[in-house]
Design a protein around this motif. Structure first.
Motif, short mmCIF file in Angstrom:
data_model
loop_
_atom_site.label_atom_id
_atom_site.label_comp_id
_atom_site.label_asym_id
_atom_site.label_seq_id
_atom_site.Cartn_x
_atom_site.Cartn_y
_atom_site.Cartn_z
N ALA A 34 -82.63 -97.44 62.49
CA ALA A 34 -81.23 -97.06 62.70
C ALA A 34 -80.45 -96.97 61.40
CB ALA A 34 -80.56 -98.06 63.63
N SER A 37 -78.79 -93.57 59.78
CA SER A 37 -77.57 -93.02 60.39
C SER A 37 -76.32 -93.68 59.82
CB SER A 37 -77.62 -93.21 61.91
OG SER A 37 -77.62 -94.58 62.27
N GLN A 155 -80.21 -102.01 67.70
CA GLN A 155 -78.96 -101.33 67.40
C GLN A 155 -77.77 -102.25 67.61
OE1 GLN A 155 -78.97 -97.92 69.93
NE2 GLN A 155 -80.17 -96.69 68.53
N THR A 253 -82.52 -88.34 72.32
CA THR A 253 -82.14 -89.73 72.01
C THR A 253 -82.17 -89.97 70.50
OG1 THR A 253 -84.44 -90.43 72.47
CG2 THR A 253 -82.83 -90.66 74.25
N VAL A 257 -78.65 -88.09 69.32
CA VAL A 257 -77.60 -89.10 69.41
C VAL A 257 -77.82 -90.22 68.39
CG1 VAL A 257 -76.54 -90.83 70.92
CG2 VAL A 257 -77.12 -88.57 71.82
N GLY A 258 -79.05 -90.73 68.29
CA GLY A 258 -79.30 -91.82 67.37
C GLY A 258 -79.04 -91.46 65.92
N LEU A 261 -74.67 -89.35 66.02
CA LEU A 261 -73.46 -89.75 66.73
C LEU A 261 -72.40 -90.33 65.79
CD1 LEU A 261 -72.03 -89.96 69.44
CD2 LEU A 261 -72.96 -92.26 69.67
N LEU A 279 -72.40 -96.88 69.39
CA LEU A 279 -73.85 -96.96 69.56
C LEU A 279 -74.28 -98.35 70.01
CD1 LEU A 279 -75.47 -94.98 66.60
CD2 LEU A 279 -75.75 -94.55 69.04
N ALA A 335 -70.64 -93.82 77.06
CA ALA A 335 -71.44 -94.95 76.59
C ALA A 335 -72.13 -95.66 77.74
CB ALA A 335 -70.56 -95.94 75.81
N TRP A 342 -80.69 -94.65 78.00
CA TRP A 342 -81.13 -94.33 76.64
C TRP A 342 -82.65 -94.23 76.53
CZ3 TRP A 342 -78.64 -93.45 71.90
CH2 TRP A 342 -79.44 -93.54 70.76
#
Length: 427
Positions: A34, A37, A155, A253, A257-258, A261, A279, A335, A342
Motif C-alpha cells: 500500500a 499509493s 491498510q 481493487t 482503487v488501491g 483513490l 481507504l 466506503a 473489497w
C-alpha cells in the motif's frame, strides 16, 4: 517450534498459531504494497514525476506480485514454507530500505517494481492457500477469509499513519517505517512457523483421529511443478473462467482503487490523510466482509456468492464519481458497500479451485489465478494513470472498472457447473 507446541499444550490446535503468524506476515506485506499509493503525491511534488511514470513502477510491482504466486507455491512445496518466506521477507525489507536513496524513475521501477513486487508476491494469497490446505480439513473457508482480511487490516493499520508521516516528515521516513515493519516479522517466521502438521506430530485441523499422519515432501523441481500444473489446468474451461474473473477482480481493487483513490481524492481537494483514512475505513468493513465471506463459502454456493460480490462492486464503482458531489453520505456510502466487497471474492474462489482441482494442486492453480488477478491490477494501475493524465479525471476509468465487474458477475456463474446429462427418450 516444539517448545511452542509444549507451551500451548493441548489447549488448541497448533494450526491456529500458524494462522496467527501468517496473518502478521500478510499484514506487513499488505502495508508494504500500500505504500506507493501514499508516496505518489510526494514524489510528484519533489521530483516532478508524472502519475503515469509512478504508475509504471506500481504496475510492474503489481504484475510481479501476481506472477510470483504459482512459483512461490511450488517453491513452498519443494523447499518448504519457512525458507521460501524468510528469503522473501529479507528481500522485501532490504528493497524498501534501499528505496530511501532513489532519485530517478528507473530506480523506483527497479526497487519498488522488481525487488518489492517479487518479494511481496511470495507473502501473498498463494501462501494463504498453501497454509489453509495443509493445516485445515474443516473451517477452510473461514481461515482463508481471516488470512485474506489481513490485507485490509494492513491498510487499516498502515495507511493513515503513513500518510500522516509523509505529510509532516516526508516520504523517506515512510520508507524506513515500512522496512522496519517488514524486518520485525522475520524472527516470528523463523521460530514459530513449522512446515506441516506432521512436523508437530499432528493431523490437520478437522482430520479424523484414525487417519494416517502425512509427511510426504515432493522432490520435484519448482518450475516443473508450476508449469506442469498450469499445463494441466489450462486445458479446462474452469481455469480460464477463474483466471479472467480474477483478472477483473484485480483491475477493480488493487489496480484502480488501491493505487489511485488517494490521488483521486486530491483532485477533489481532499488531503492525503483524508484519502488514506477513506481507504482505512474501507479496510475496516473489508475485515468483516471477507471474514464473513469465508464463513459463507463453507455453507453456500460459491458461484452465487461471487455473482453478488462482483455485481455489487460494479455498481459501487459506477457510483464513485458521483459520490464526491454528495456532501455527507456520498463517500461514506461508497466506503461501506465497496469496503465490504473489497476482497470478499477470495474465499469462494479458493473453494472453487479446491473443488475442481483437488487439495494438492489447488494452491498452485490458485497461484496462477492470482497471477491473472495481478495482471489485471497492473493493467488498471497503468491504464487509469494514463487516462487521468490525458483526460484530467478518473471518471472514465471508474465506469470501465464498474462495467468489467458486471461482466465478471456473469462469468462466475459458469465455474464448476455440472454438465447436464440428457434424459433417455421414452420408447
Amino acid at each position: 517450534m516444539n517448545w511452542a507446541a509444549r507451551l500451548i499444550g493441548g489447549r488448541f490446535h497448533y494450526g491456529w498459531l500458524t494462522v496467527a503468524v501468517v496473518f502478521l506476515v500478510l499484514l506487513a506485506a499488505a502495508g508494504t504494497r500500500a505504500t506507493p499509493s501514499v508516496m505518489m503525491l510526494p514524489l510528484e511534488h519533489q521530483f516532478g514525476w508524472s502519475r503515469a511514470t509512478i504508475s509504471l513502477a506500481i504496475s510492474v510491482n503489481i504484475a510481479l506480485y501476481g506472477l510470483m504466486g504459482p512459483f512461490a507455491a511450488a517453491a513452498m512445496q519443494r523447499f518448504g514454507v519457512r525458507p521460501t518466506l524468510l528469503a522473501a521477507l529479507g528481500t522485501m525489507a532490504l528493497g524498501v530500505a534501499l528505496s530511501s536513496l532513489m532519485t530517478h524513475p528507473w530506480q523506483m521501477v527497479l526497487i519498488w517494481g522488481v525487488m518489492v513486487g517479487g518479494s511481496t508476491g511470495v507473502a501473498a494469497l498463494s501462501l494463504s492457500a498453501t497454509v489453509v490446505t495443509r493445516w485445515f480439513t474443516t473451517r477452510r473457508g473461514l481461515v482463508m477469509g481471516i488470512l485474506t482480511a489481513s490485507s485490509a487490516t494492513g491498510q487499516l493499520v498502515f495507511l493513515p499513519m503513513l500518510a500522516a508521516i509523509a505529510e509532516h516528515h516526508g516520504w523517506r521516513q515512510v520508507v524506513w517505517v515500512v522496512a522496519i515493519a517488514a524486518a520485525i516479522v522475520i524472527p516470528l517466521v523463523a521460530f514459530l512457523l513449522p512446515e506441516r502438521p506432521a512436523d508437530m506430530k499432528l493431523r490437520p485441523y478437522g482430520e479424523p483421529h484414525d487417519s494416517p499422519i502425512n509427511s510426504t515432501v515432493t522432490k520435484q523441481n519448482p518450475l516443473a511443478i508450476a508449469f506442469g500444473t498450469l499445463a494441466m489446468a489450462s486445458k479446462t474451461r474452469d481455469f480460464w473462467l477463474l483466471f479472467f474473473s480474477f483478472f477483473i477482480c484485480g483491475a477493480s481493487t488493487n489496480g484502480y482503487v488501491g493505487t489511485h483513490l488517494i490521488a483521486m481524492c486530491g483532485d477533489y481537494g481532499m488531503t492525503e490523510v483524508q484519502g488514506a483514512s477513506l481507504l482505512a475505513a474501507m479496510g475496516i468493513f473489508d475485515l468483516f466482509g471477507t471474514t464473513l465471506s469465508g464463513w459463507l463459502s463453507d455453507r453456500f454456493n460459491s458461484r452465487v456468492l461471487l455473482f453478488w460480490y462482483y455485481g455489487l462492486r460494479g455498481l459501487s464503482l459506477m457510483y464513485l464519481p458521483h459520490a464526491f458531489g454528495i456532501d455527507f453520505f456520498g463517500l461514506p456510502l461508497f466506503a461501506v458497500f465497496y469496503g465490504l466487497d473489497w476482497i470478499a471474492t477470495v474465499p469462494p474462489t479458493v473453494r472453487l479451485a479446491t473443488d475442481v482441482y483437488g487439495k494438492e494442486s489447488a494452491p498452485v492453480v490458485f497461484g496462477w489465478v492470482v497471477a491473472g488477478h495481478q495482471l489485471g491490477a497492473a493493467f488498471a494501475a497503468l491504464g487509469a494513470g494514463m487516462l487521468r493524465a490525458s483526460l484530467g479525471t478518473y471518471t472514465v476509468a471508474s465506469m470501465i472498472s464498474g462495467g468489467l465487474c458486471l461482466v465478471a458477475a456473469v462469468i462466475v456463474l459458469r465455474i464448476n457447473r455440472p454438465a447436464k446429462v440428457p434424459e433417455p427418450q421414452a420408447a
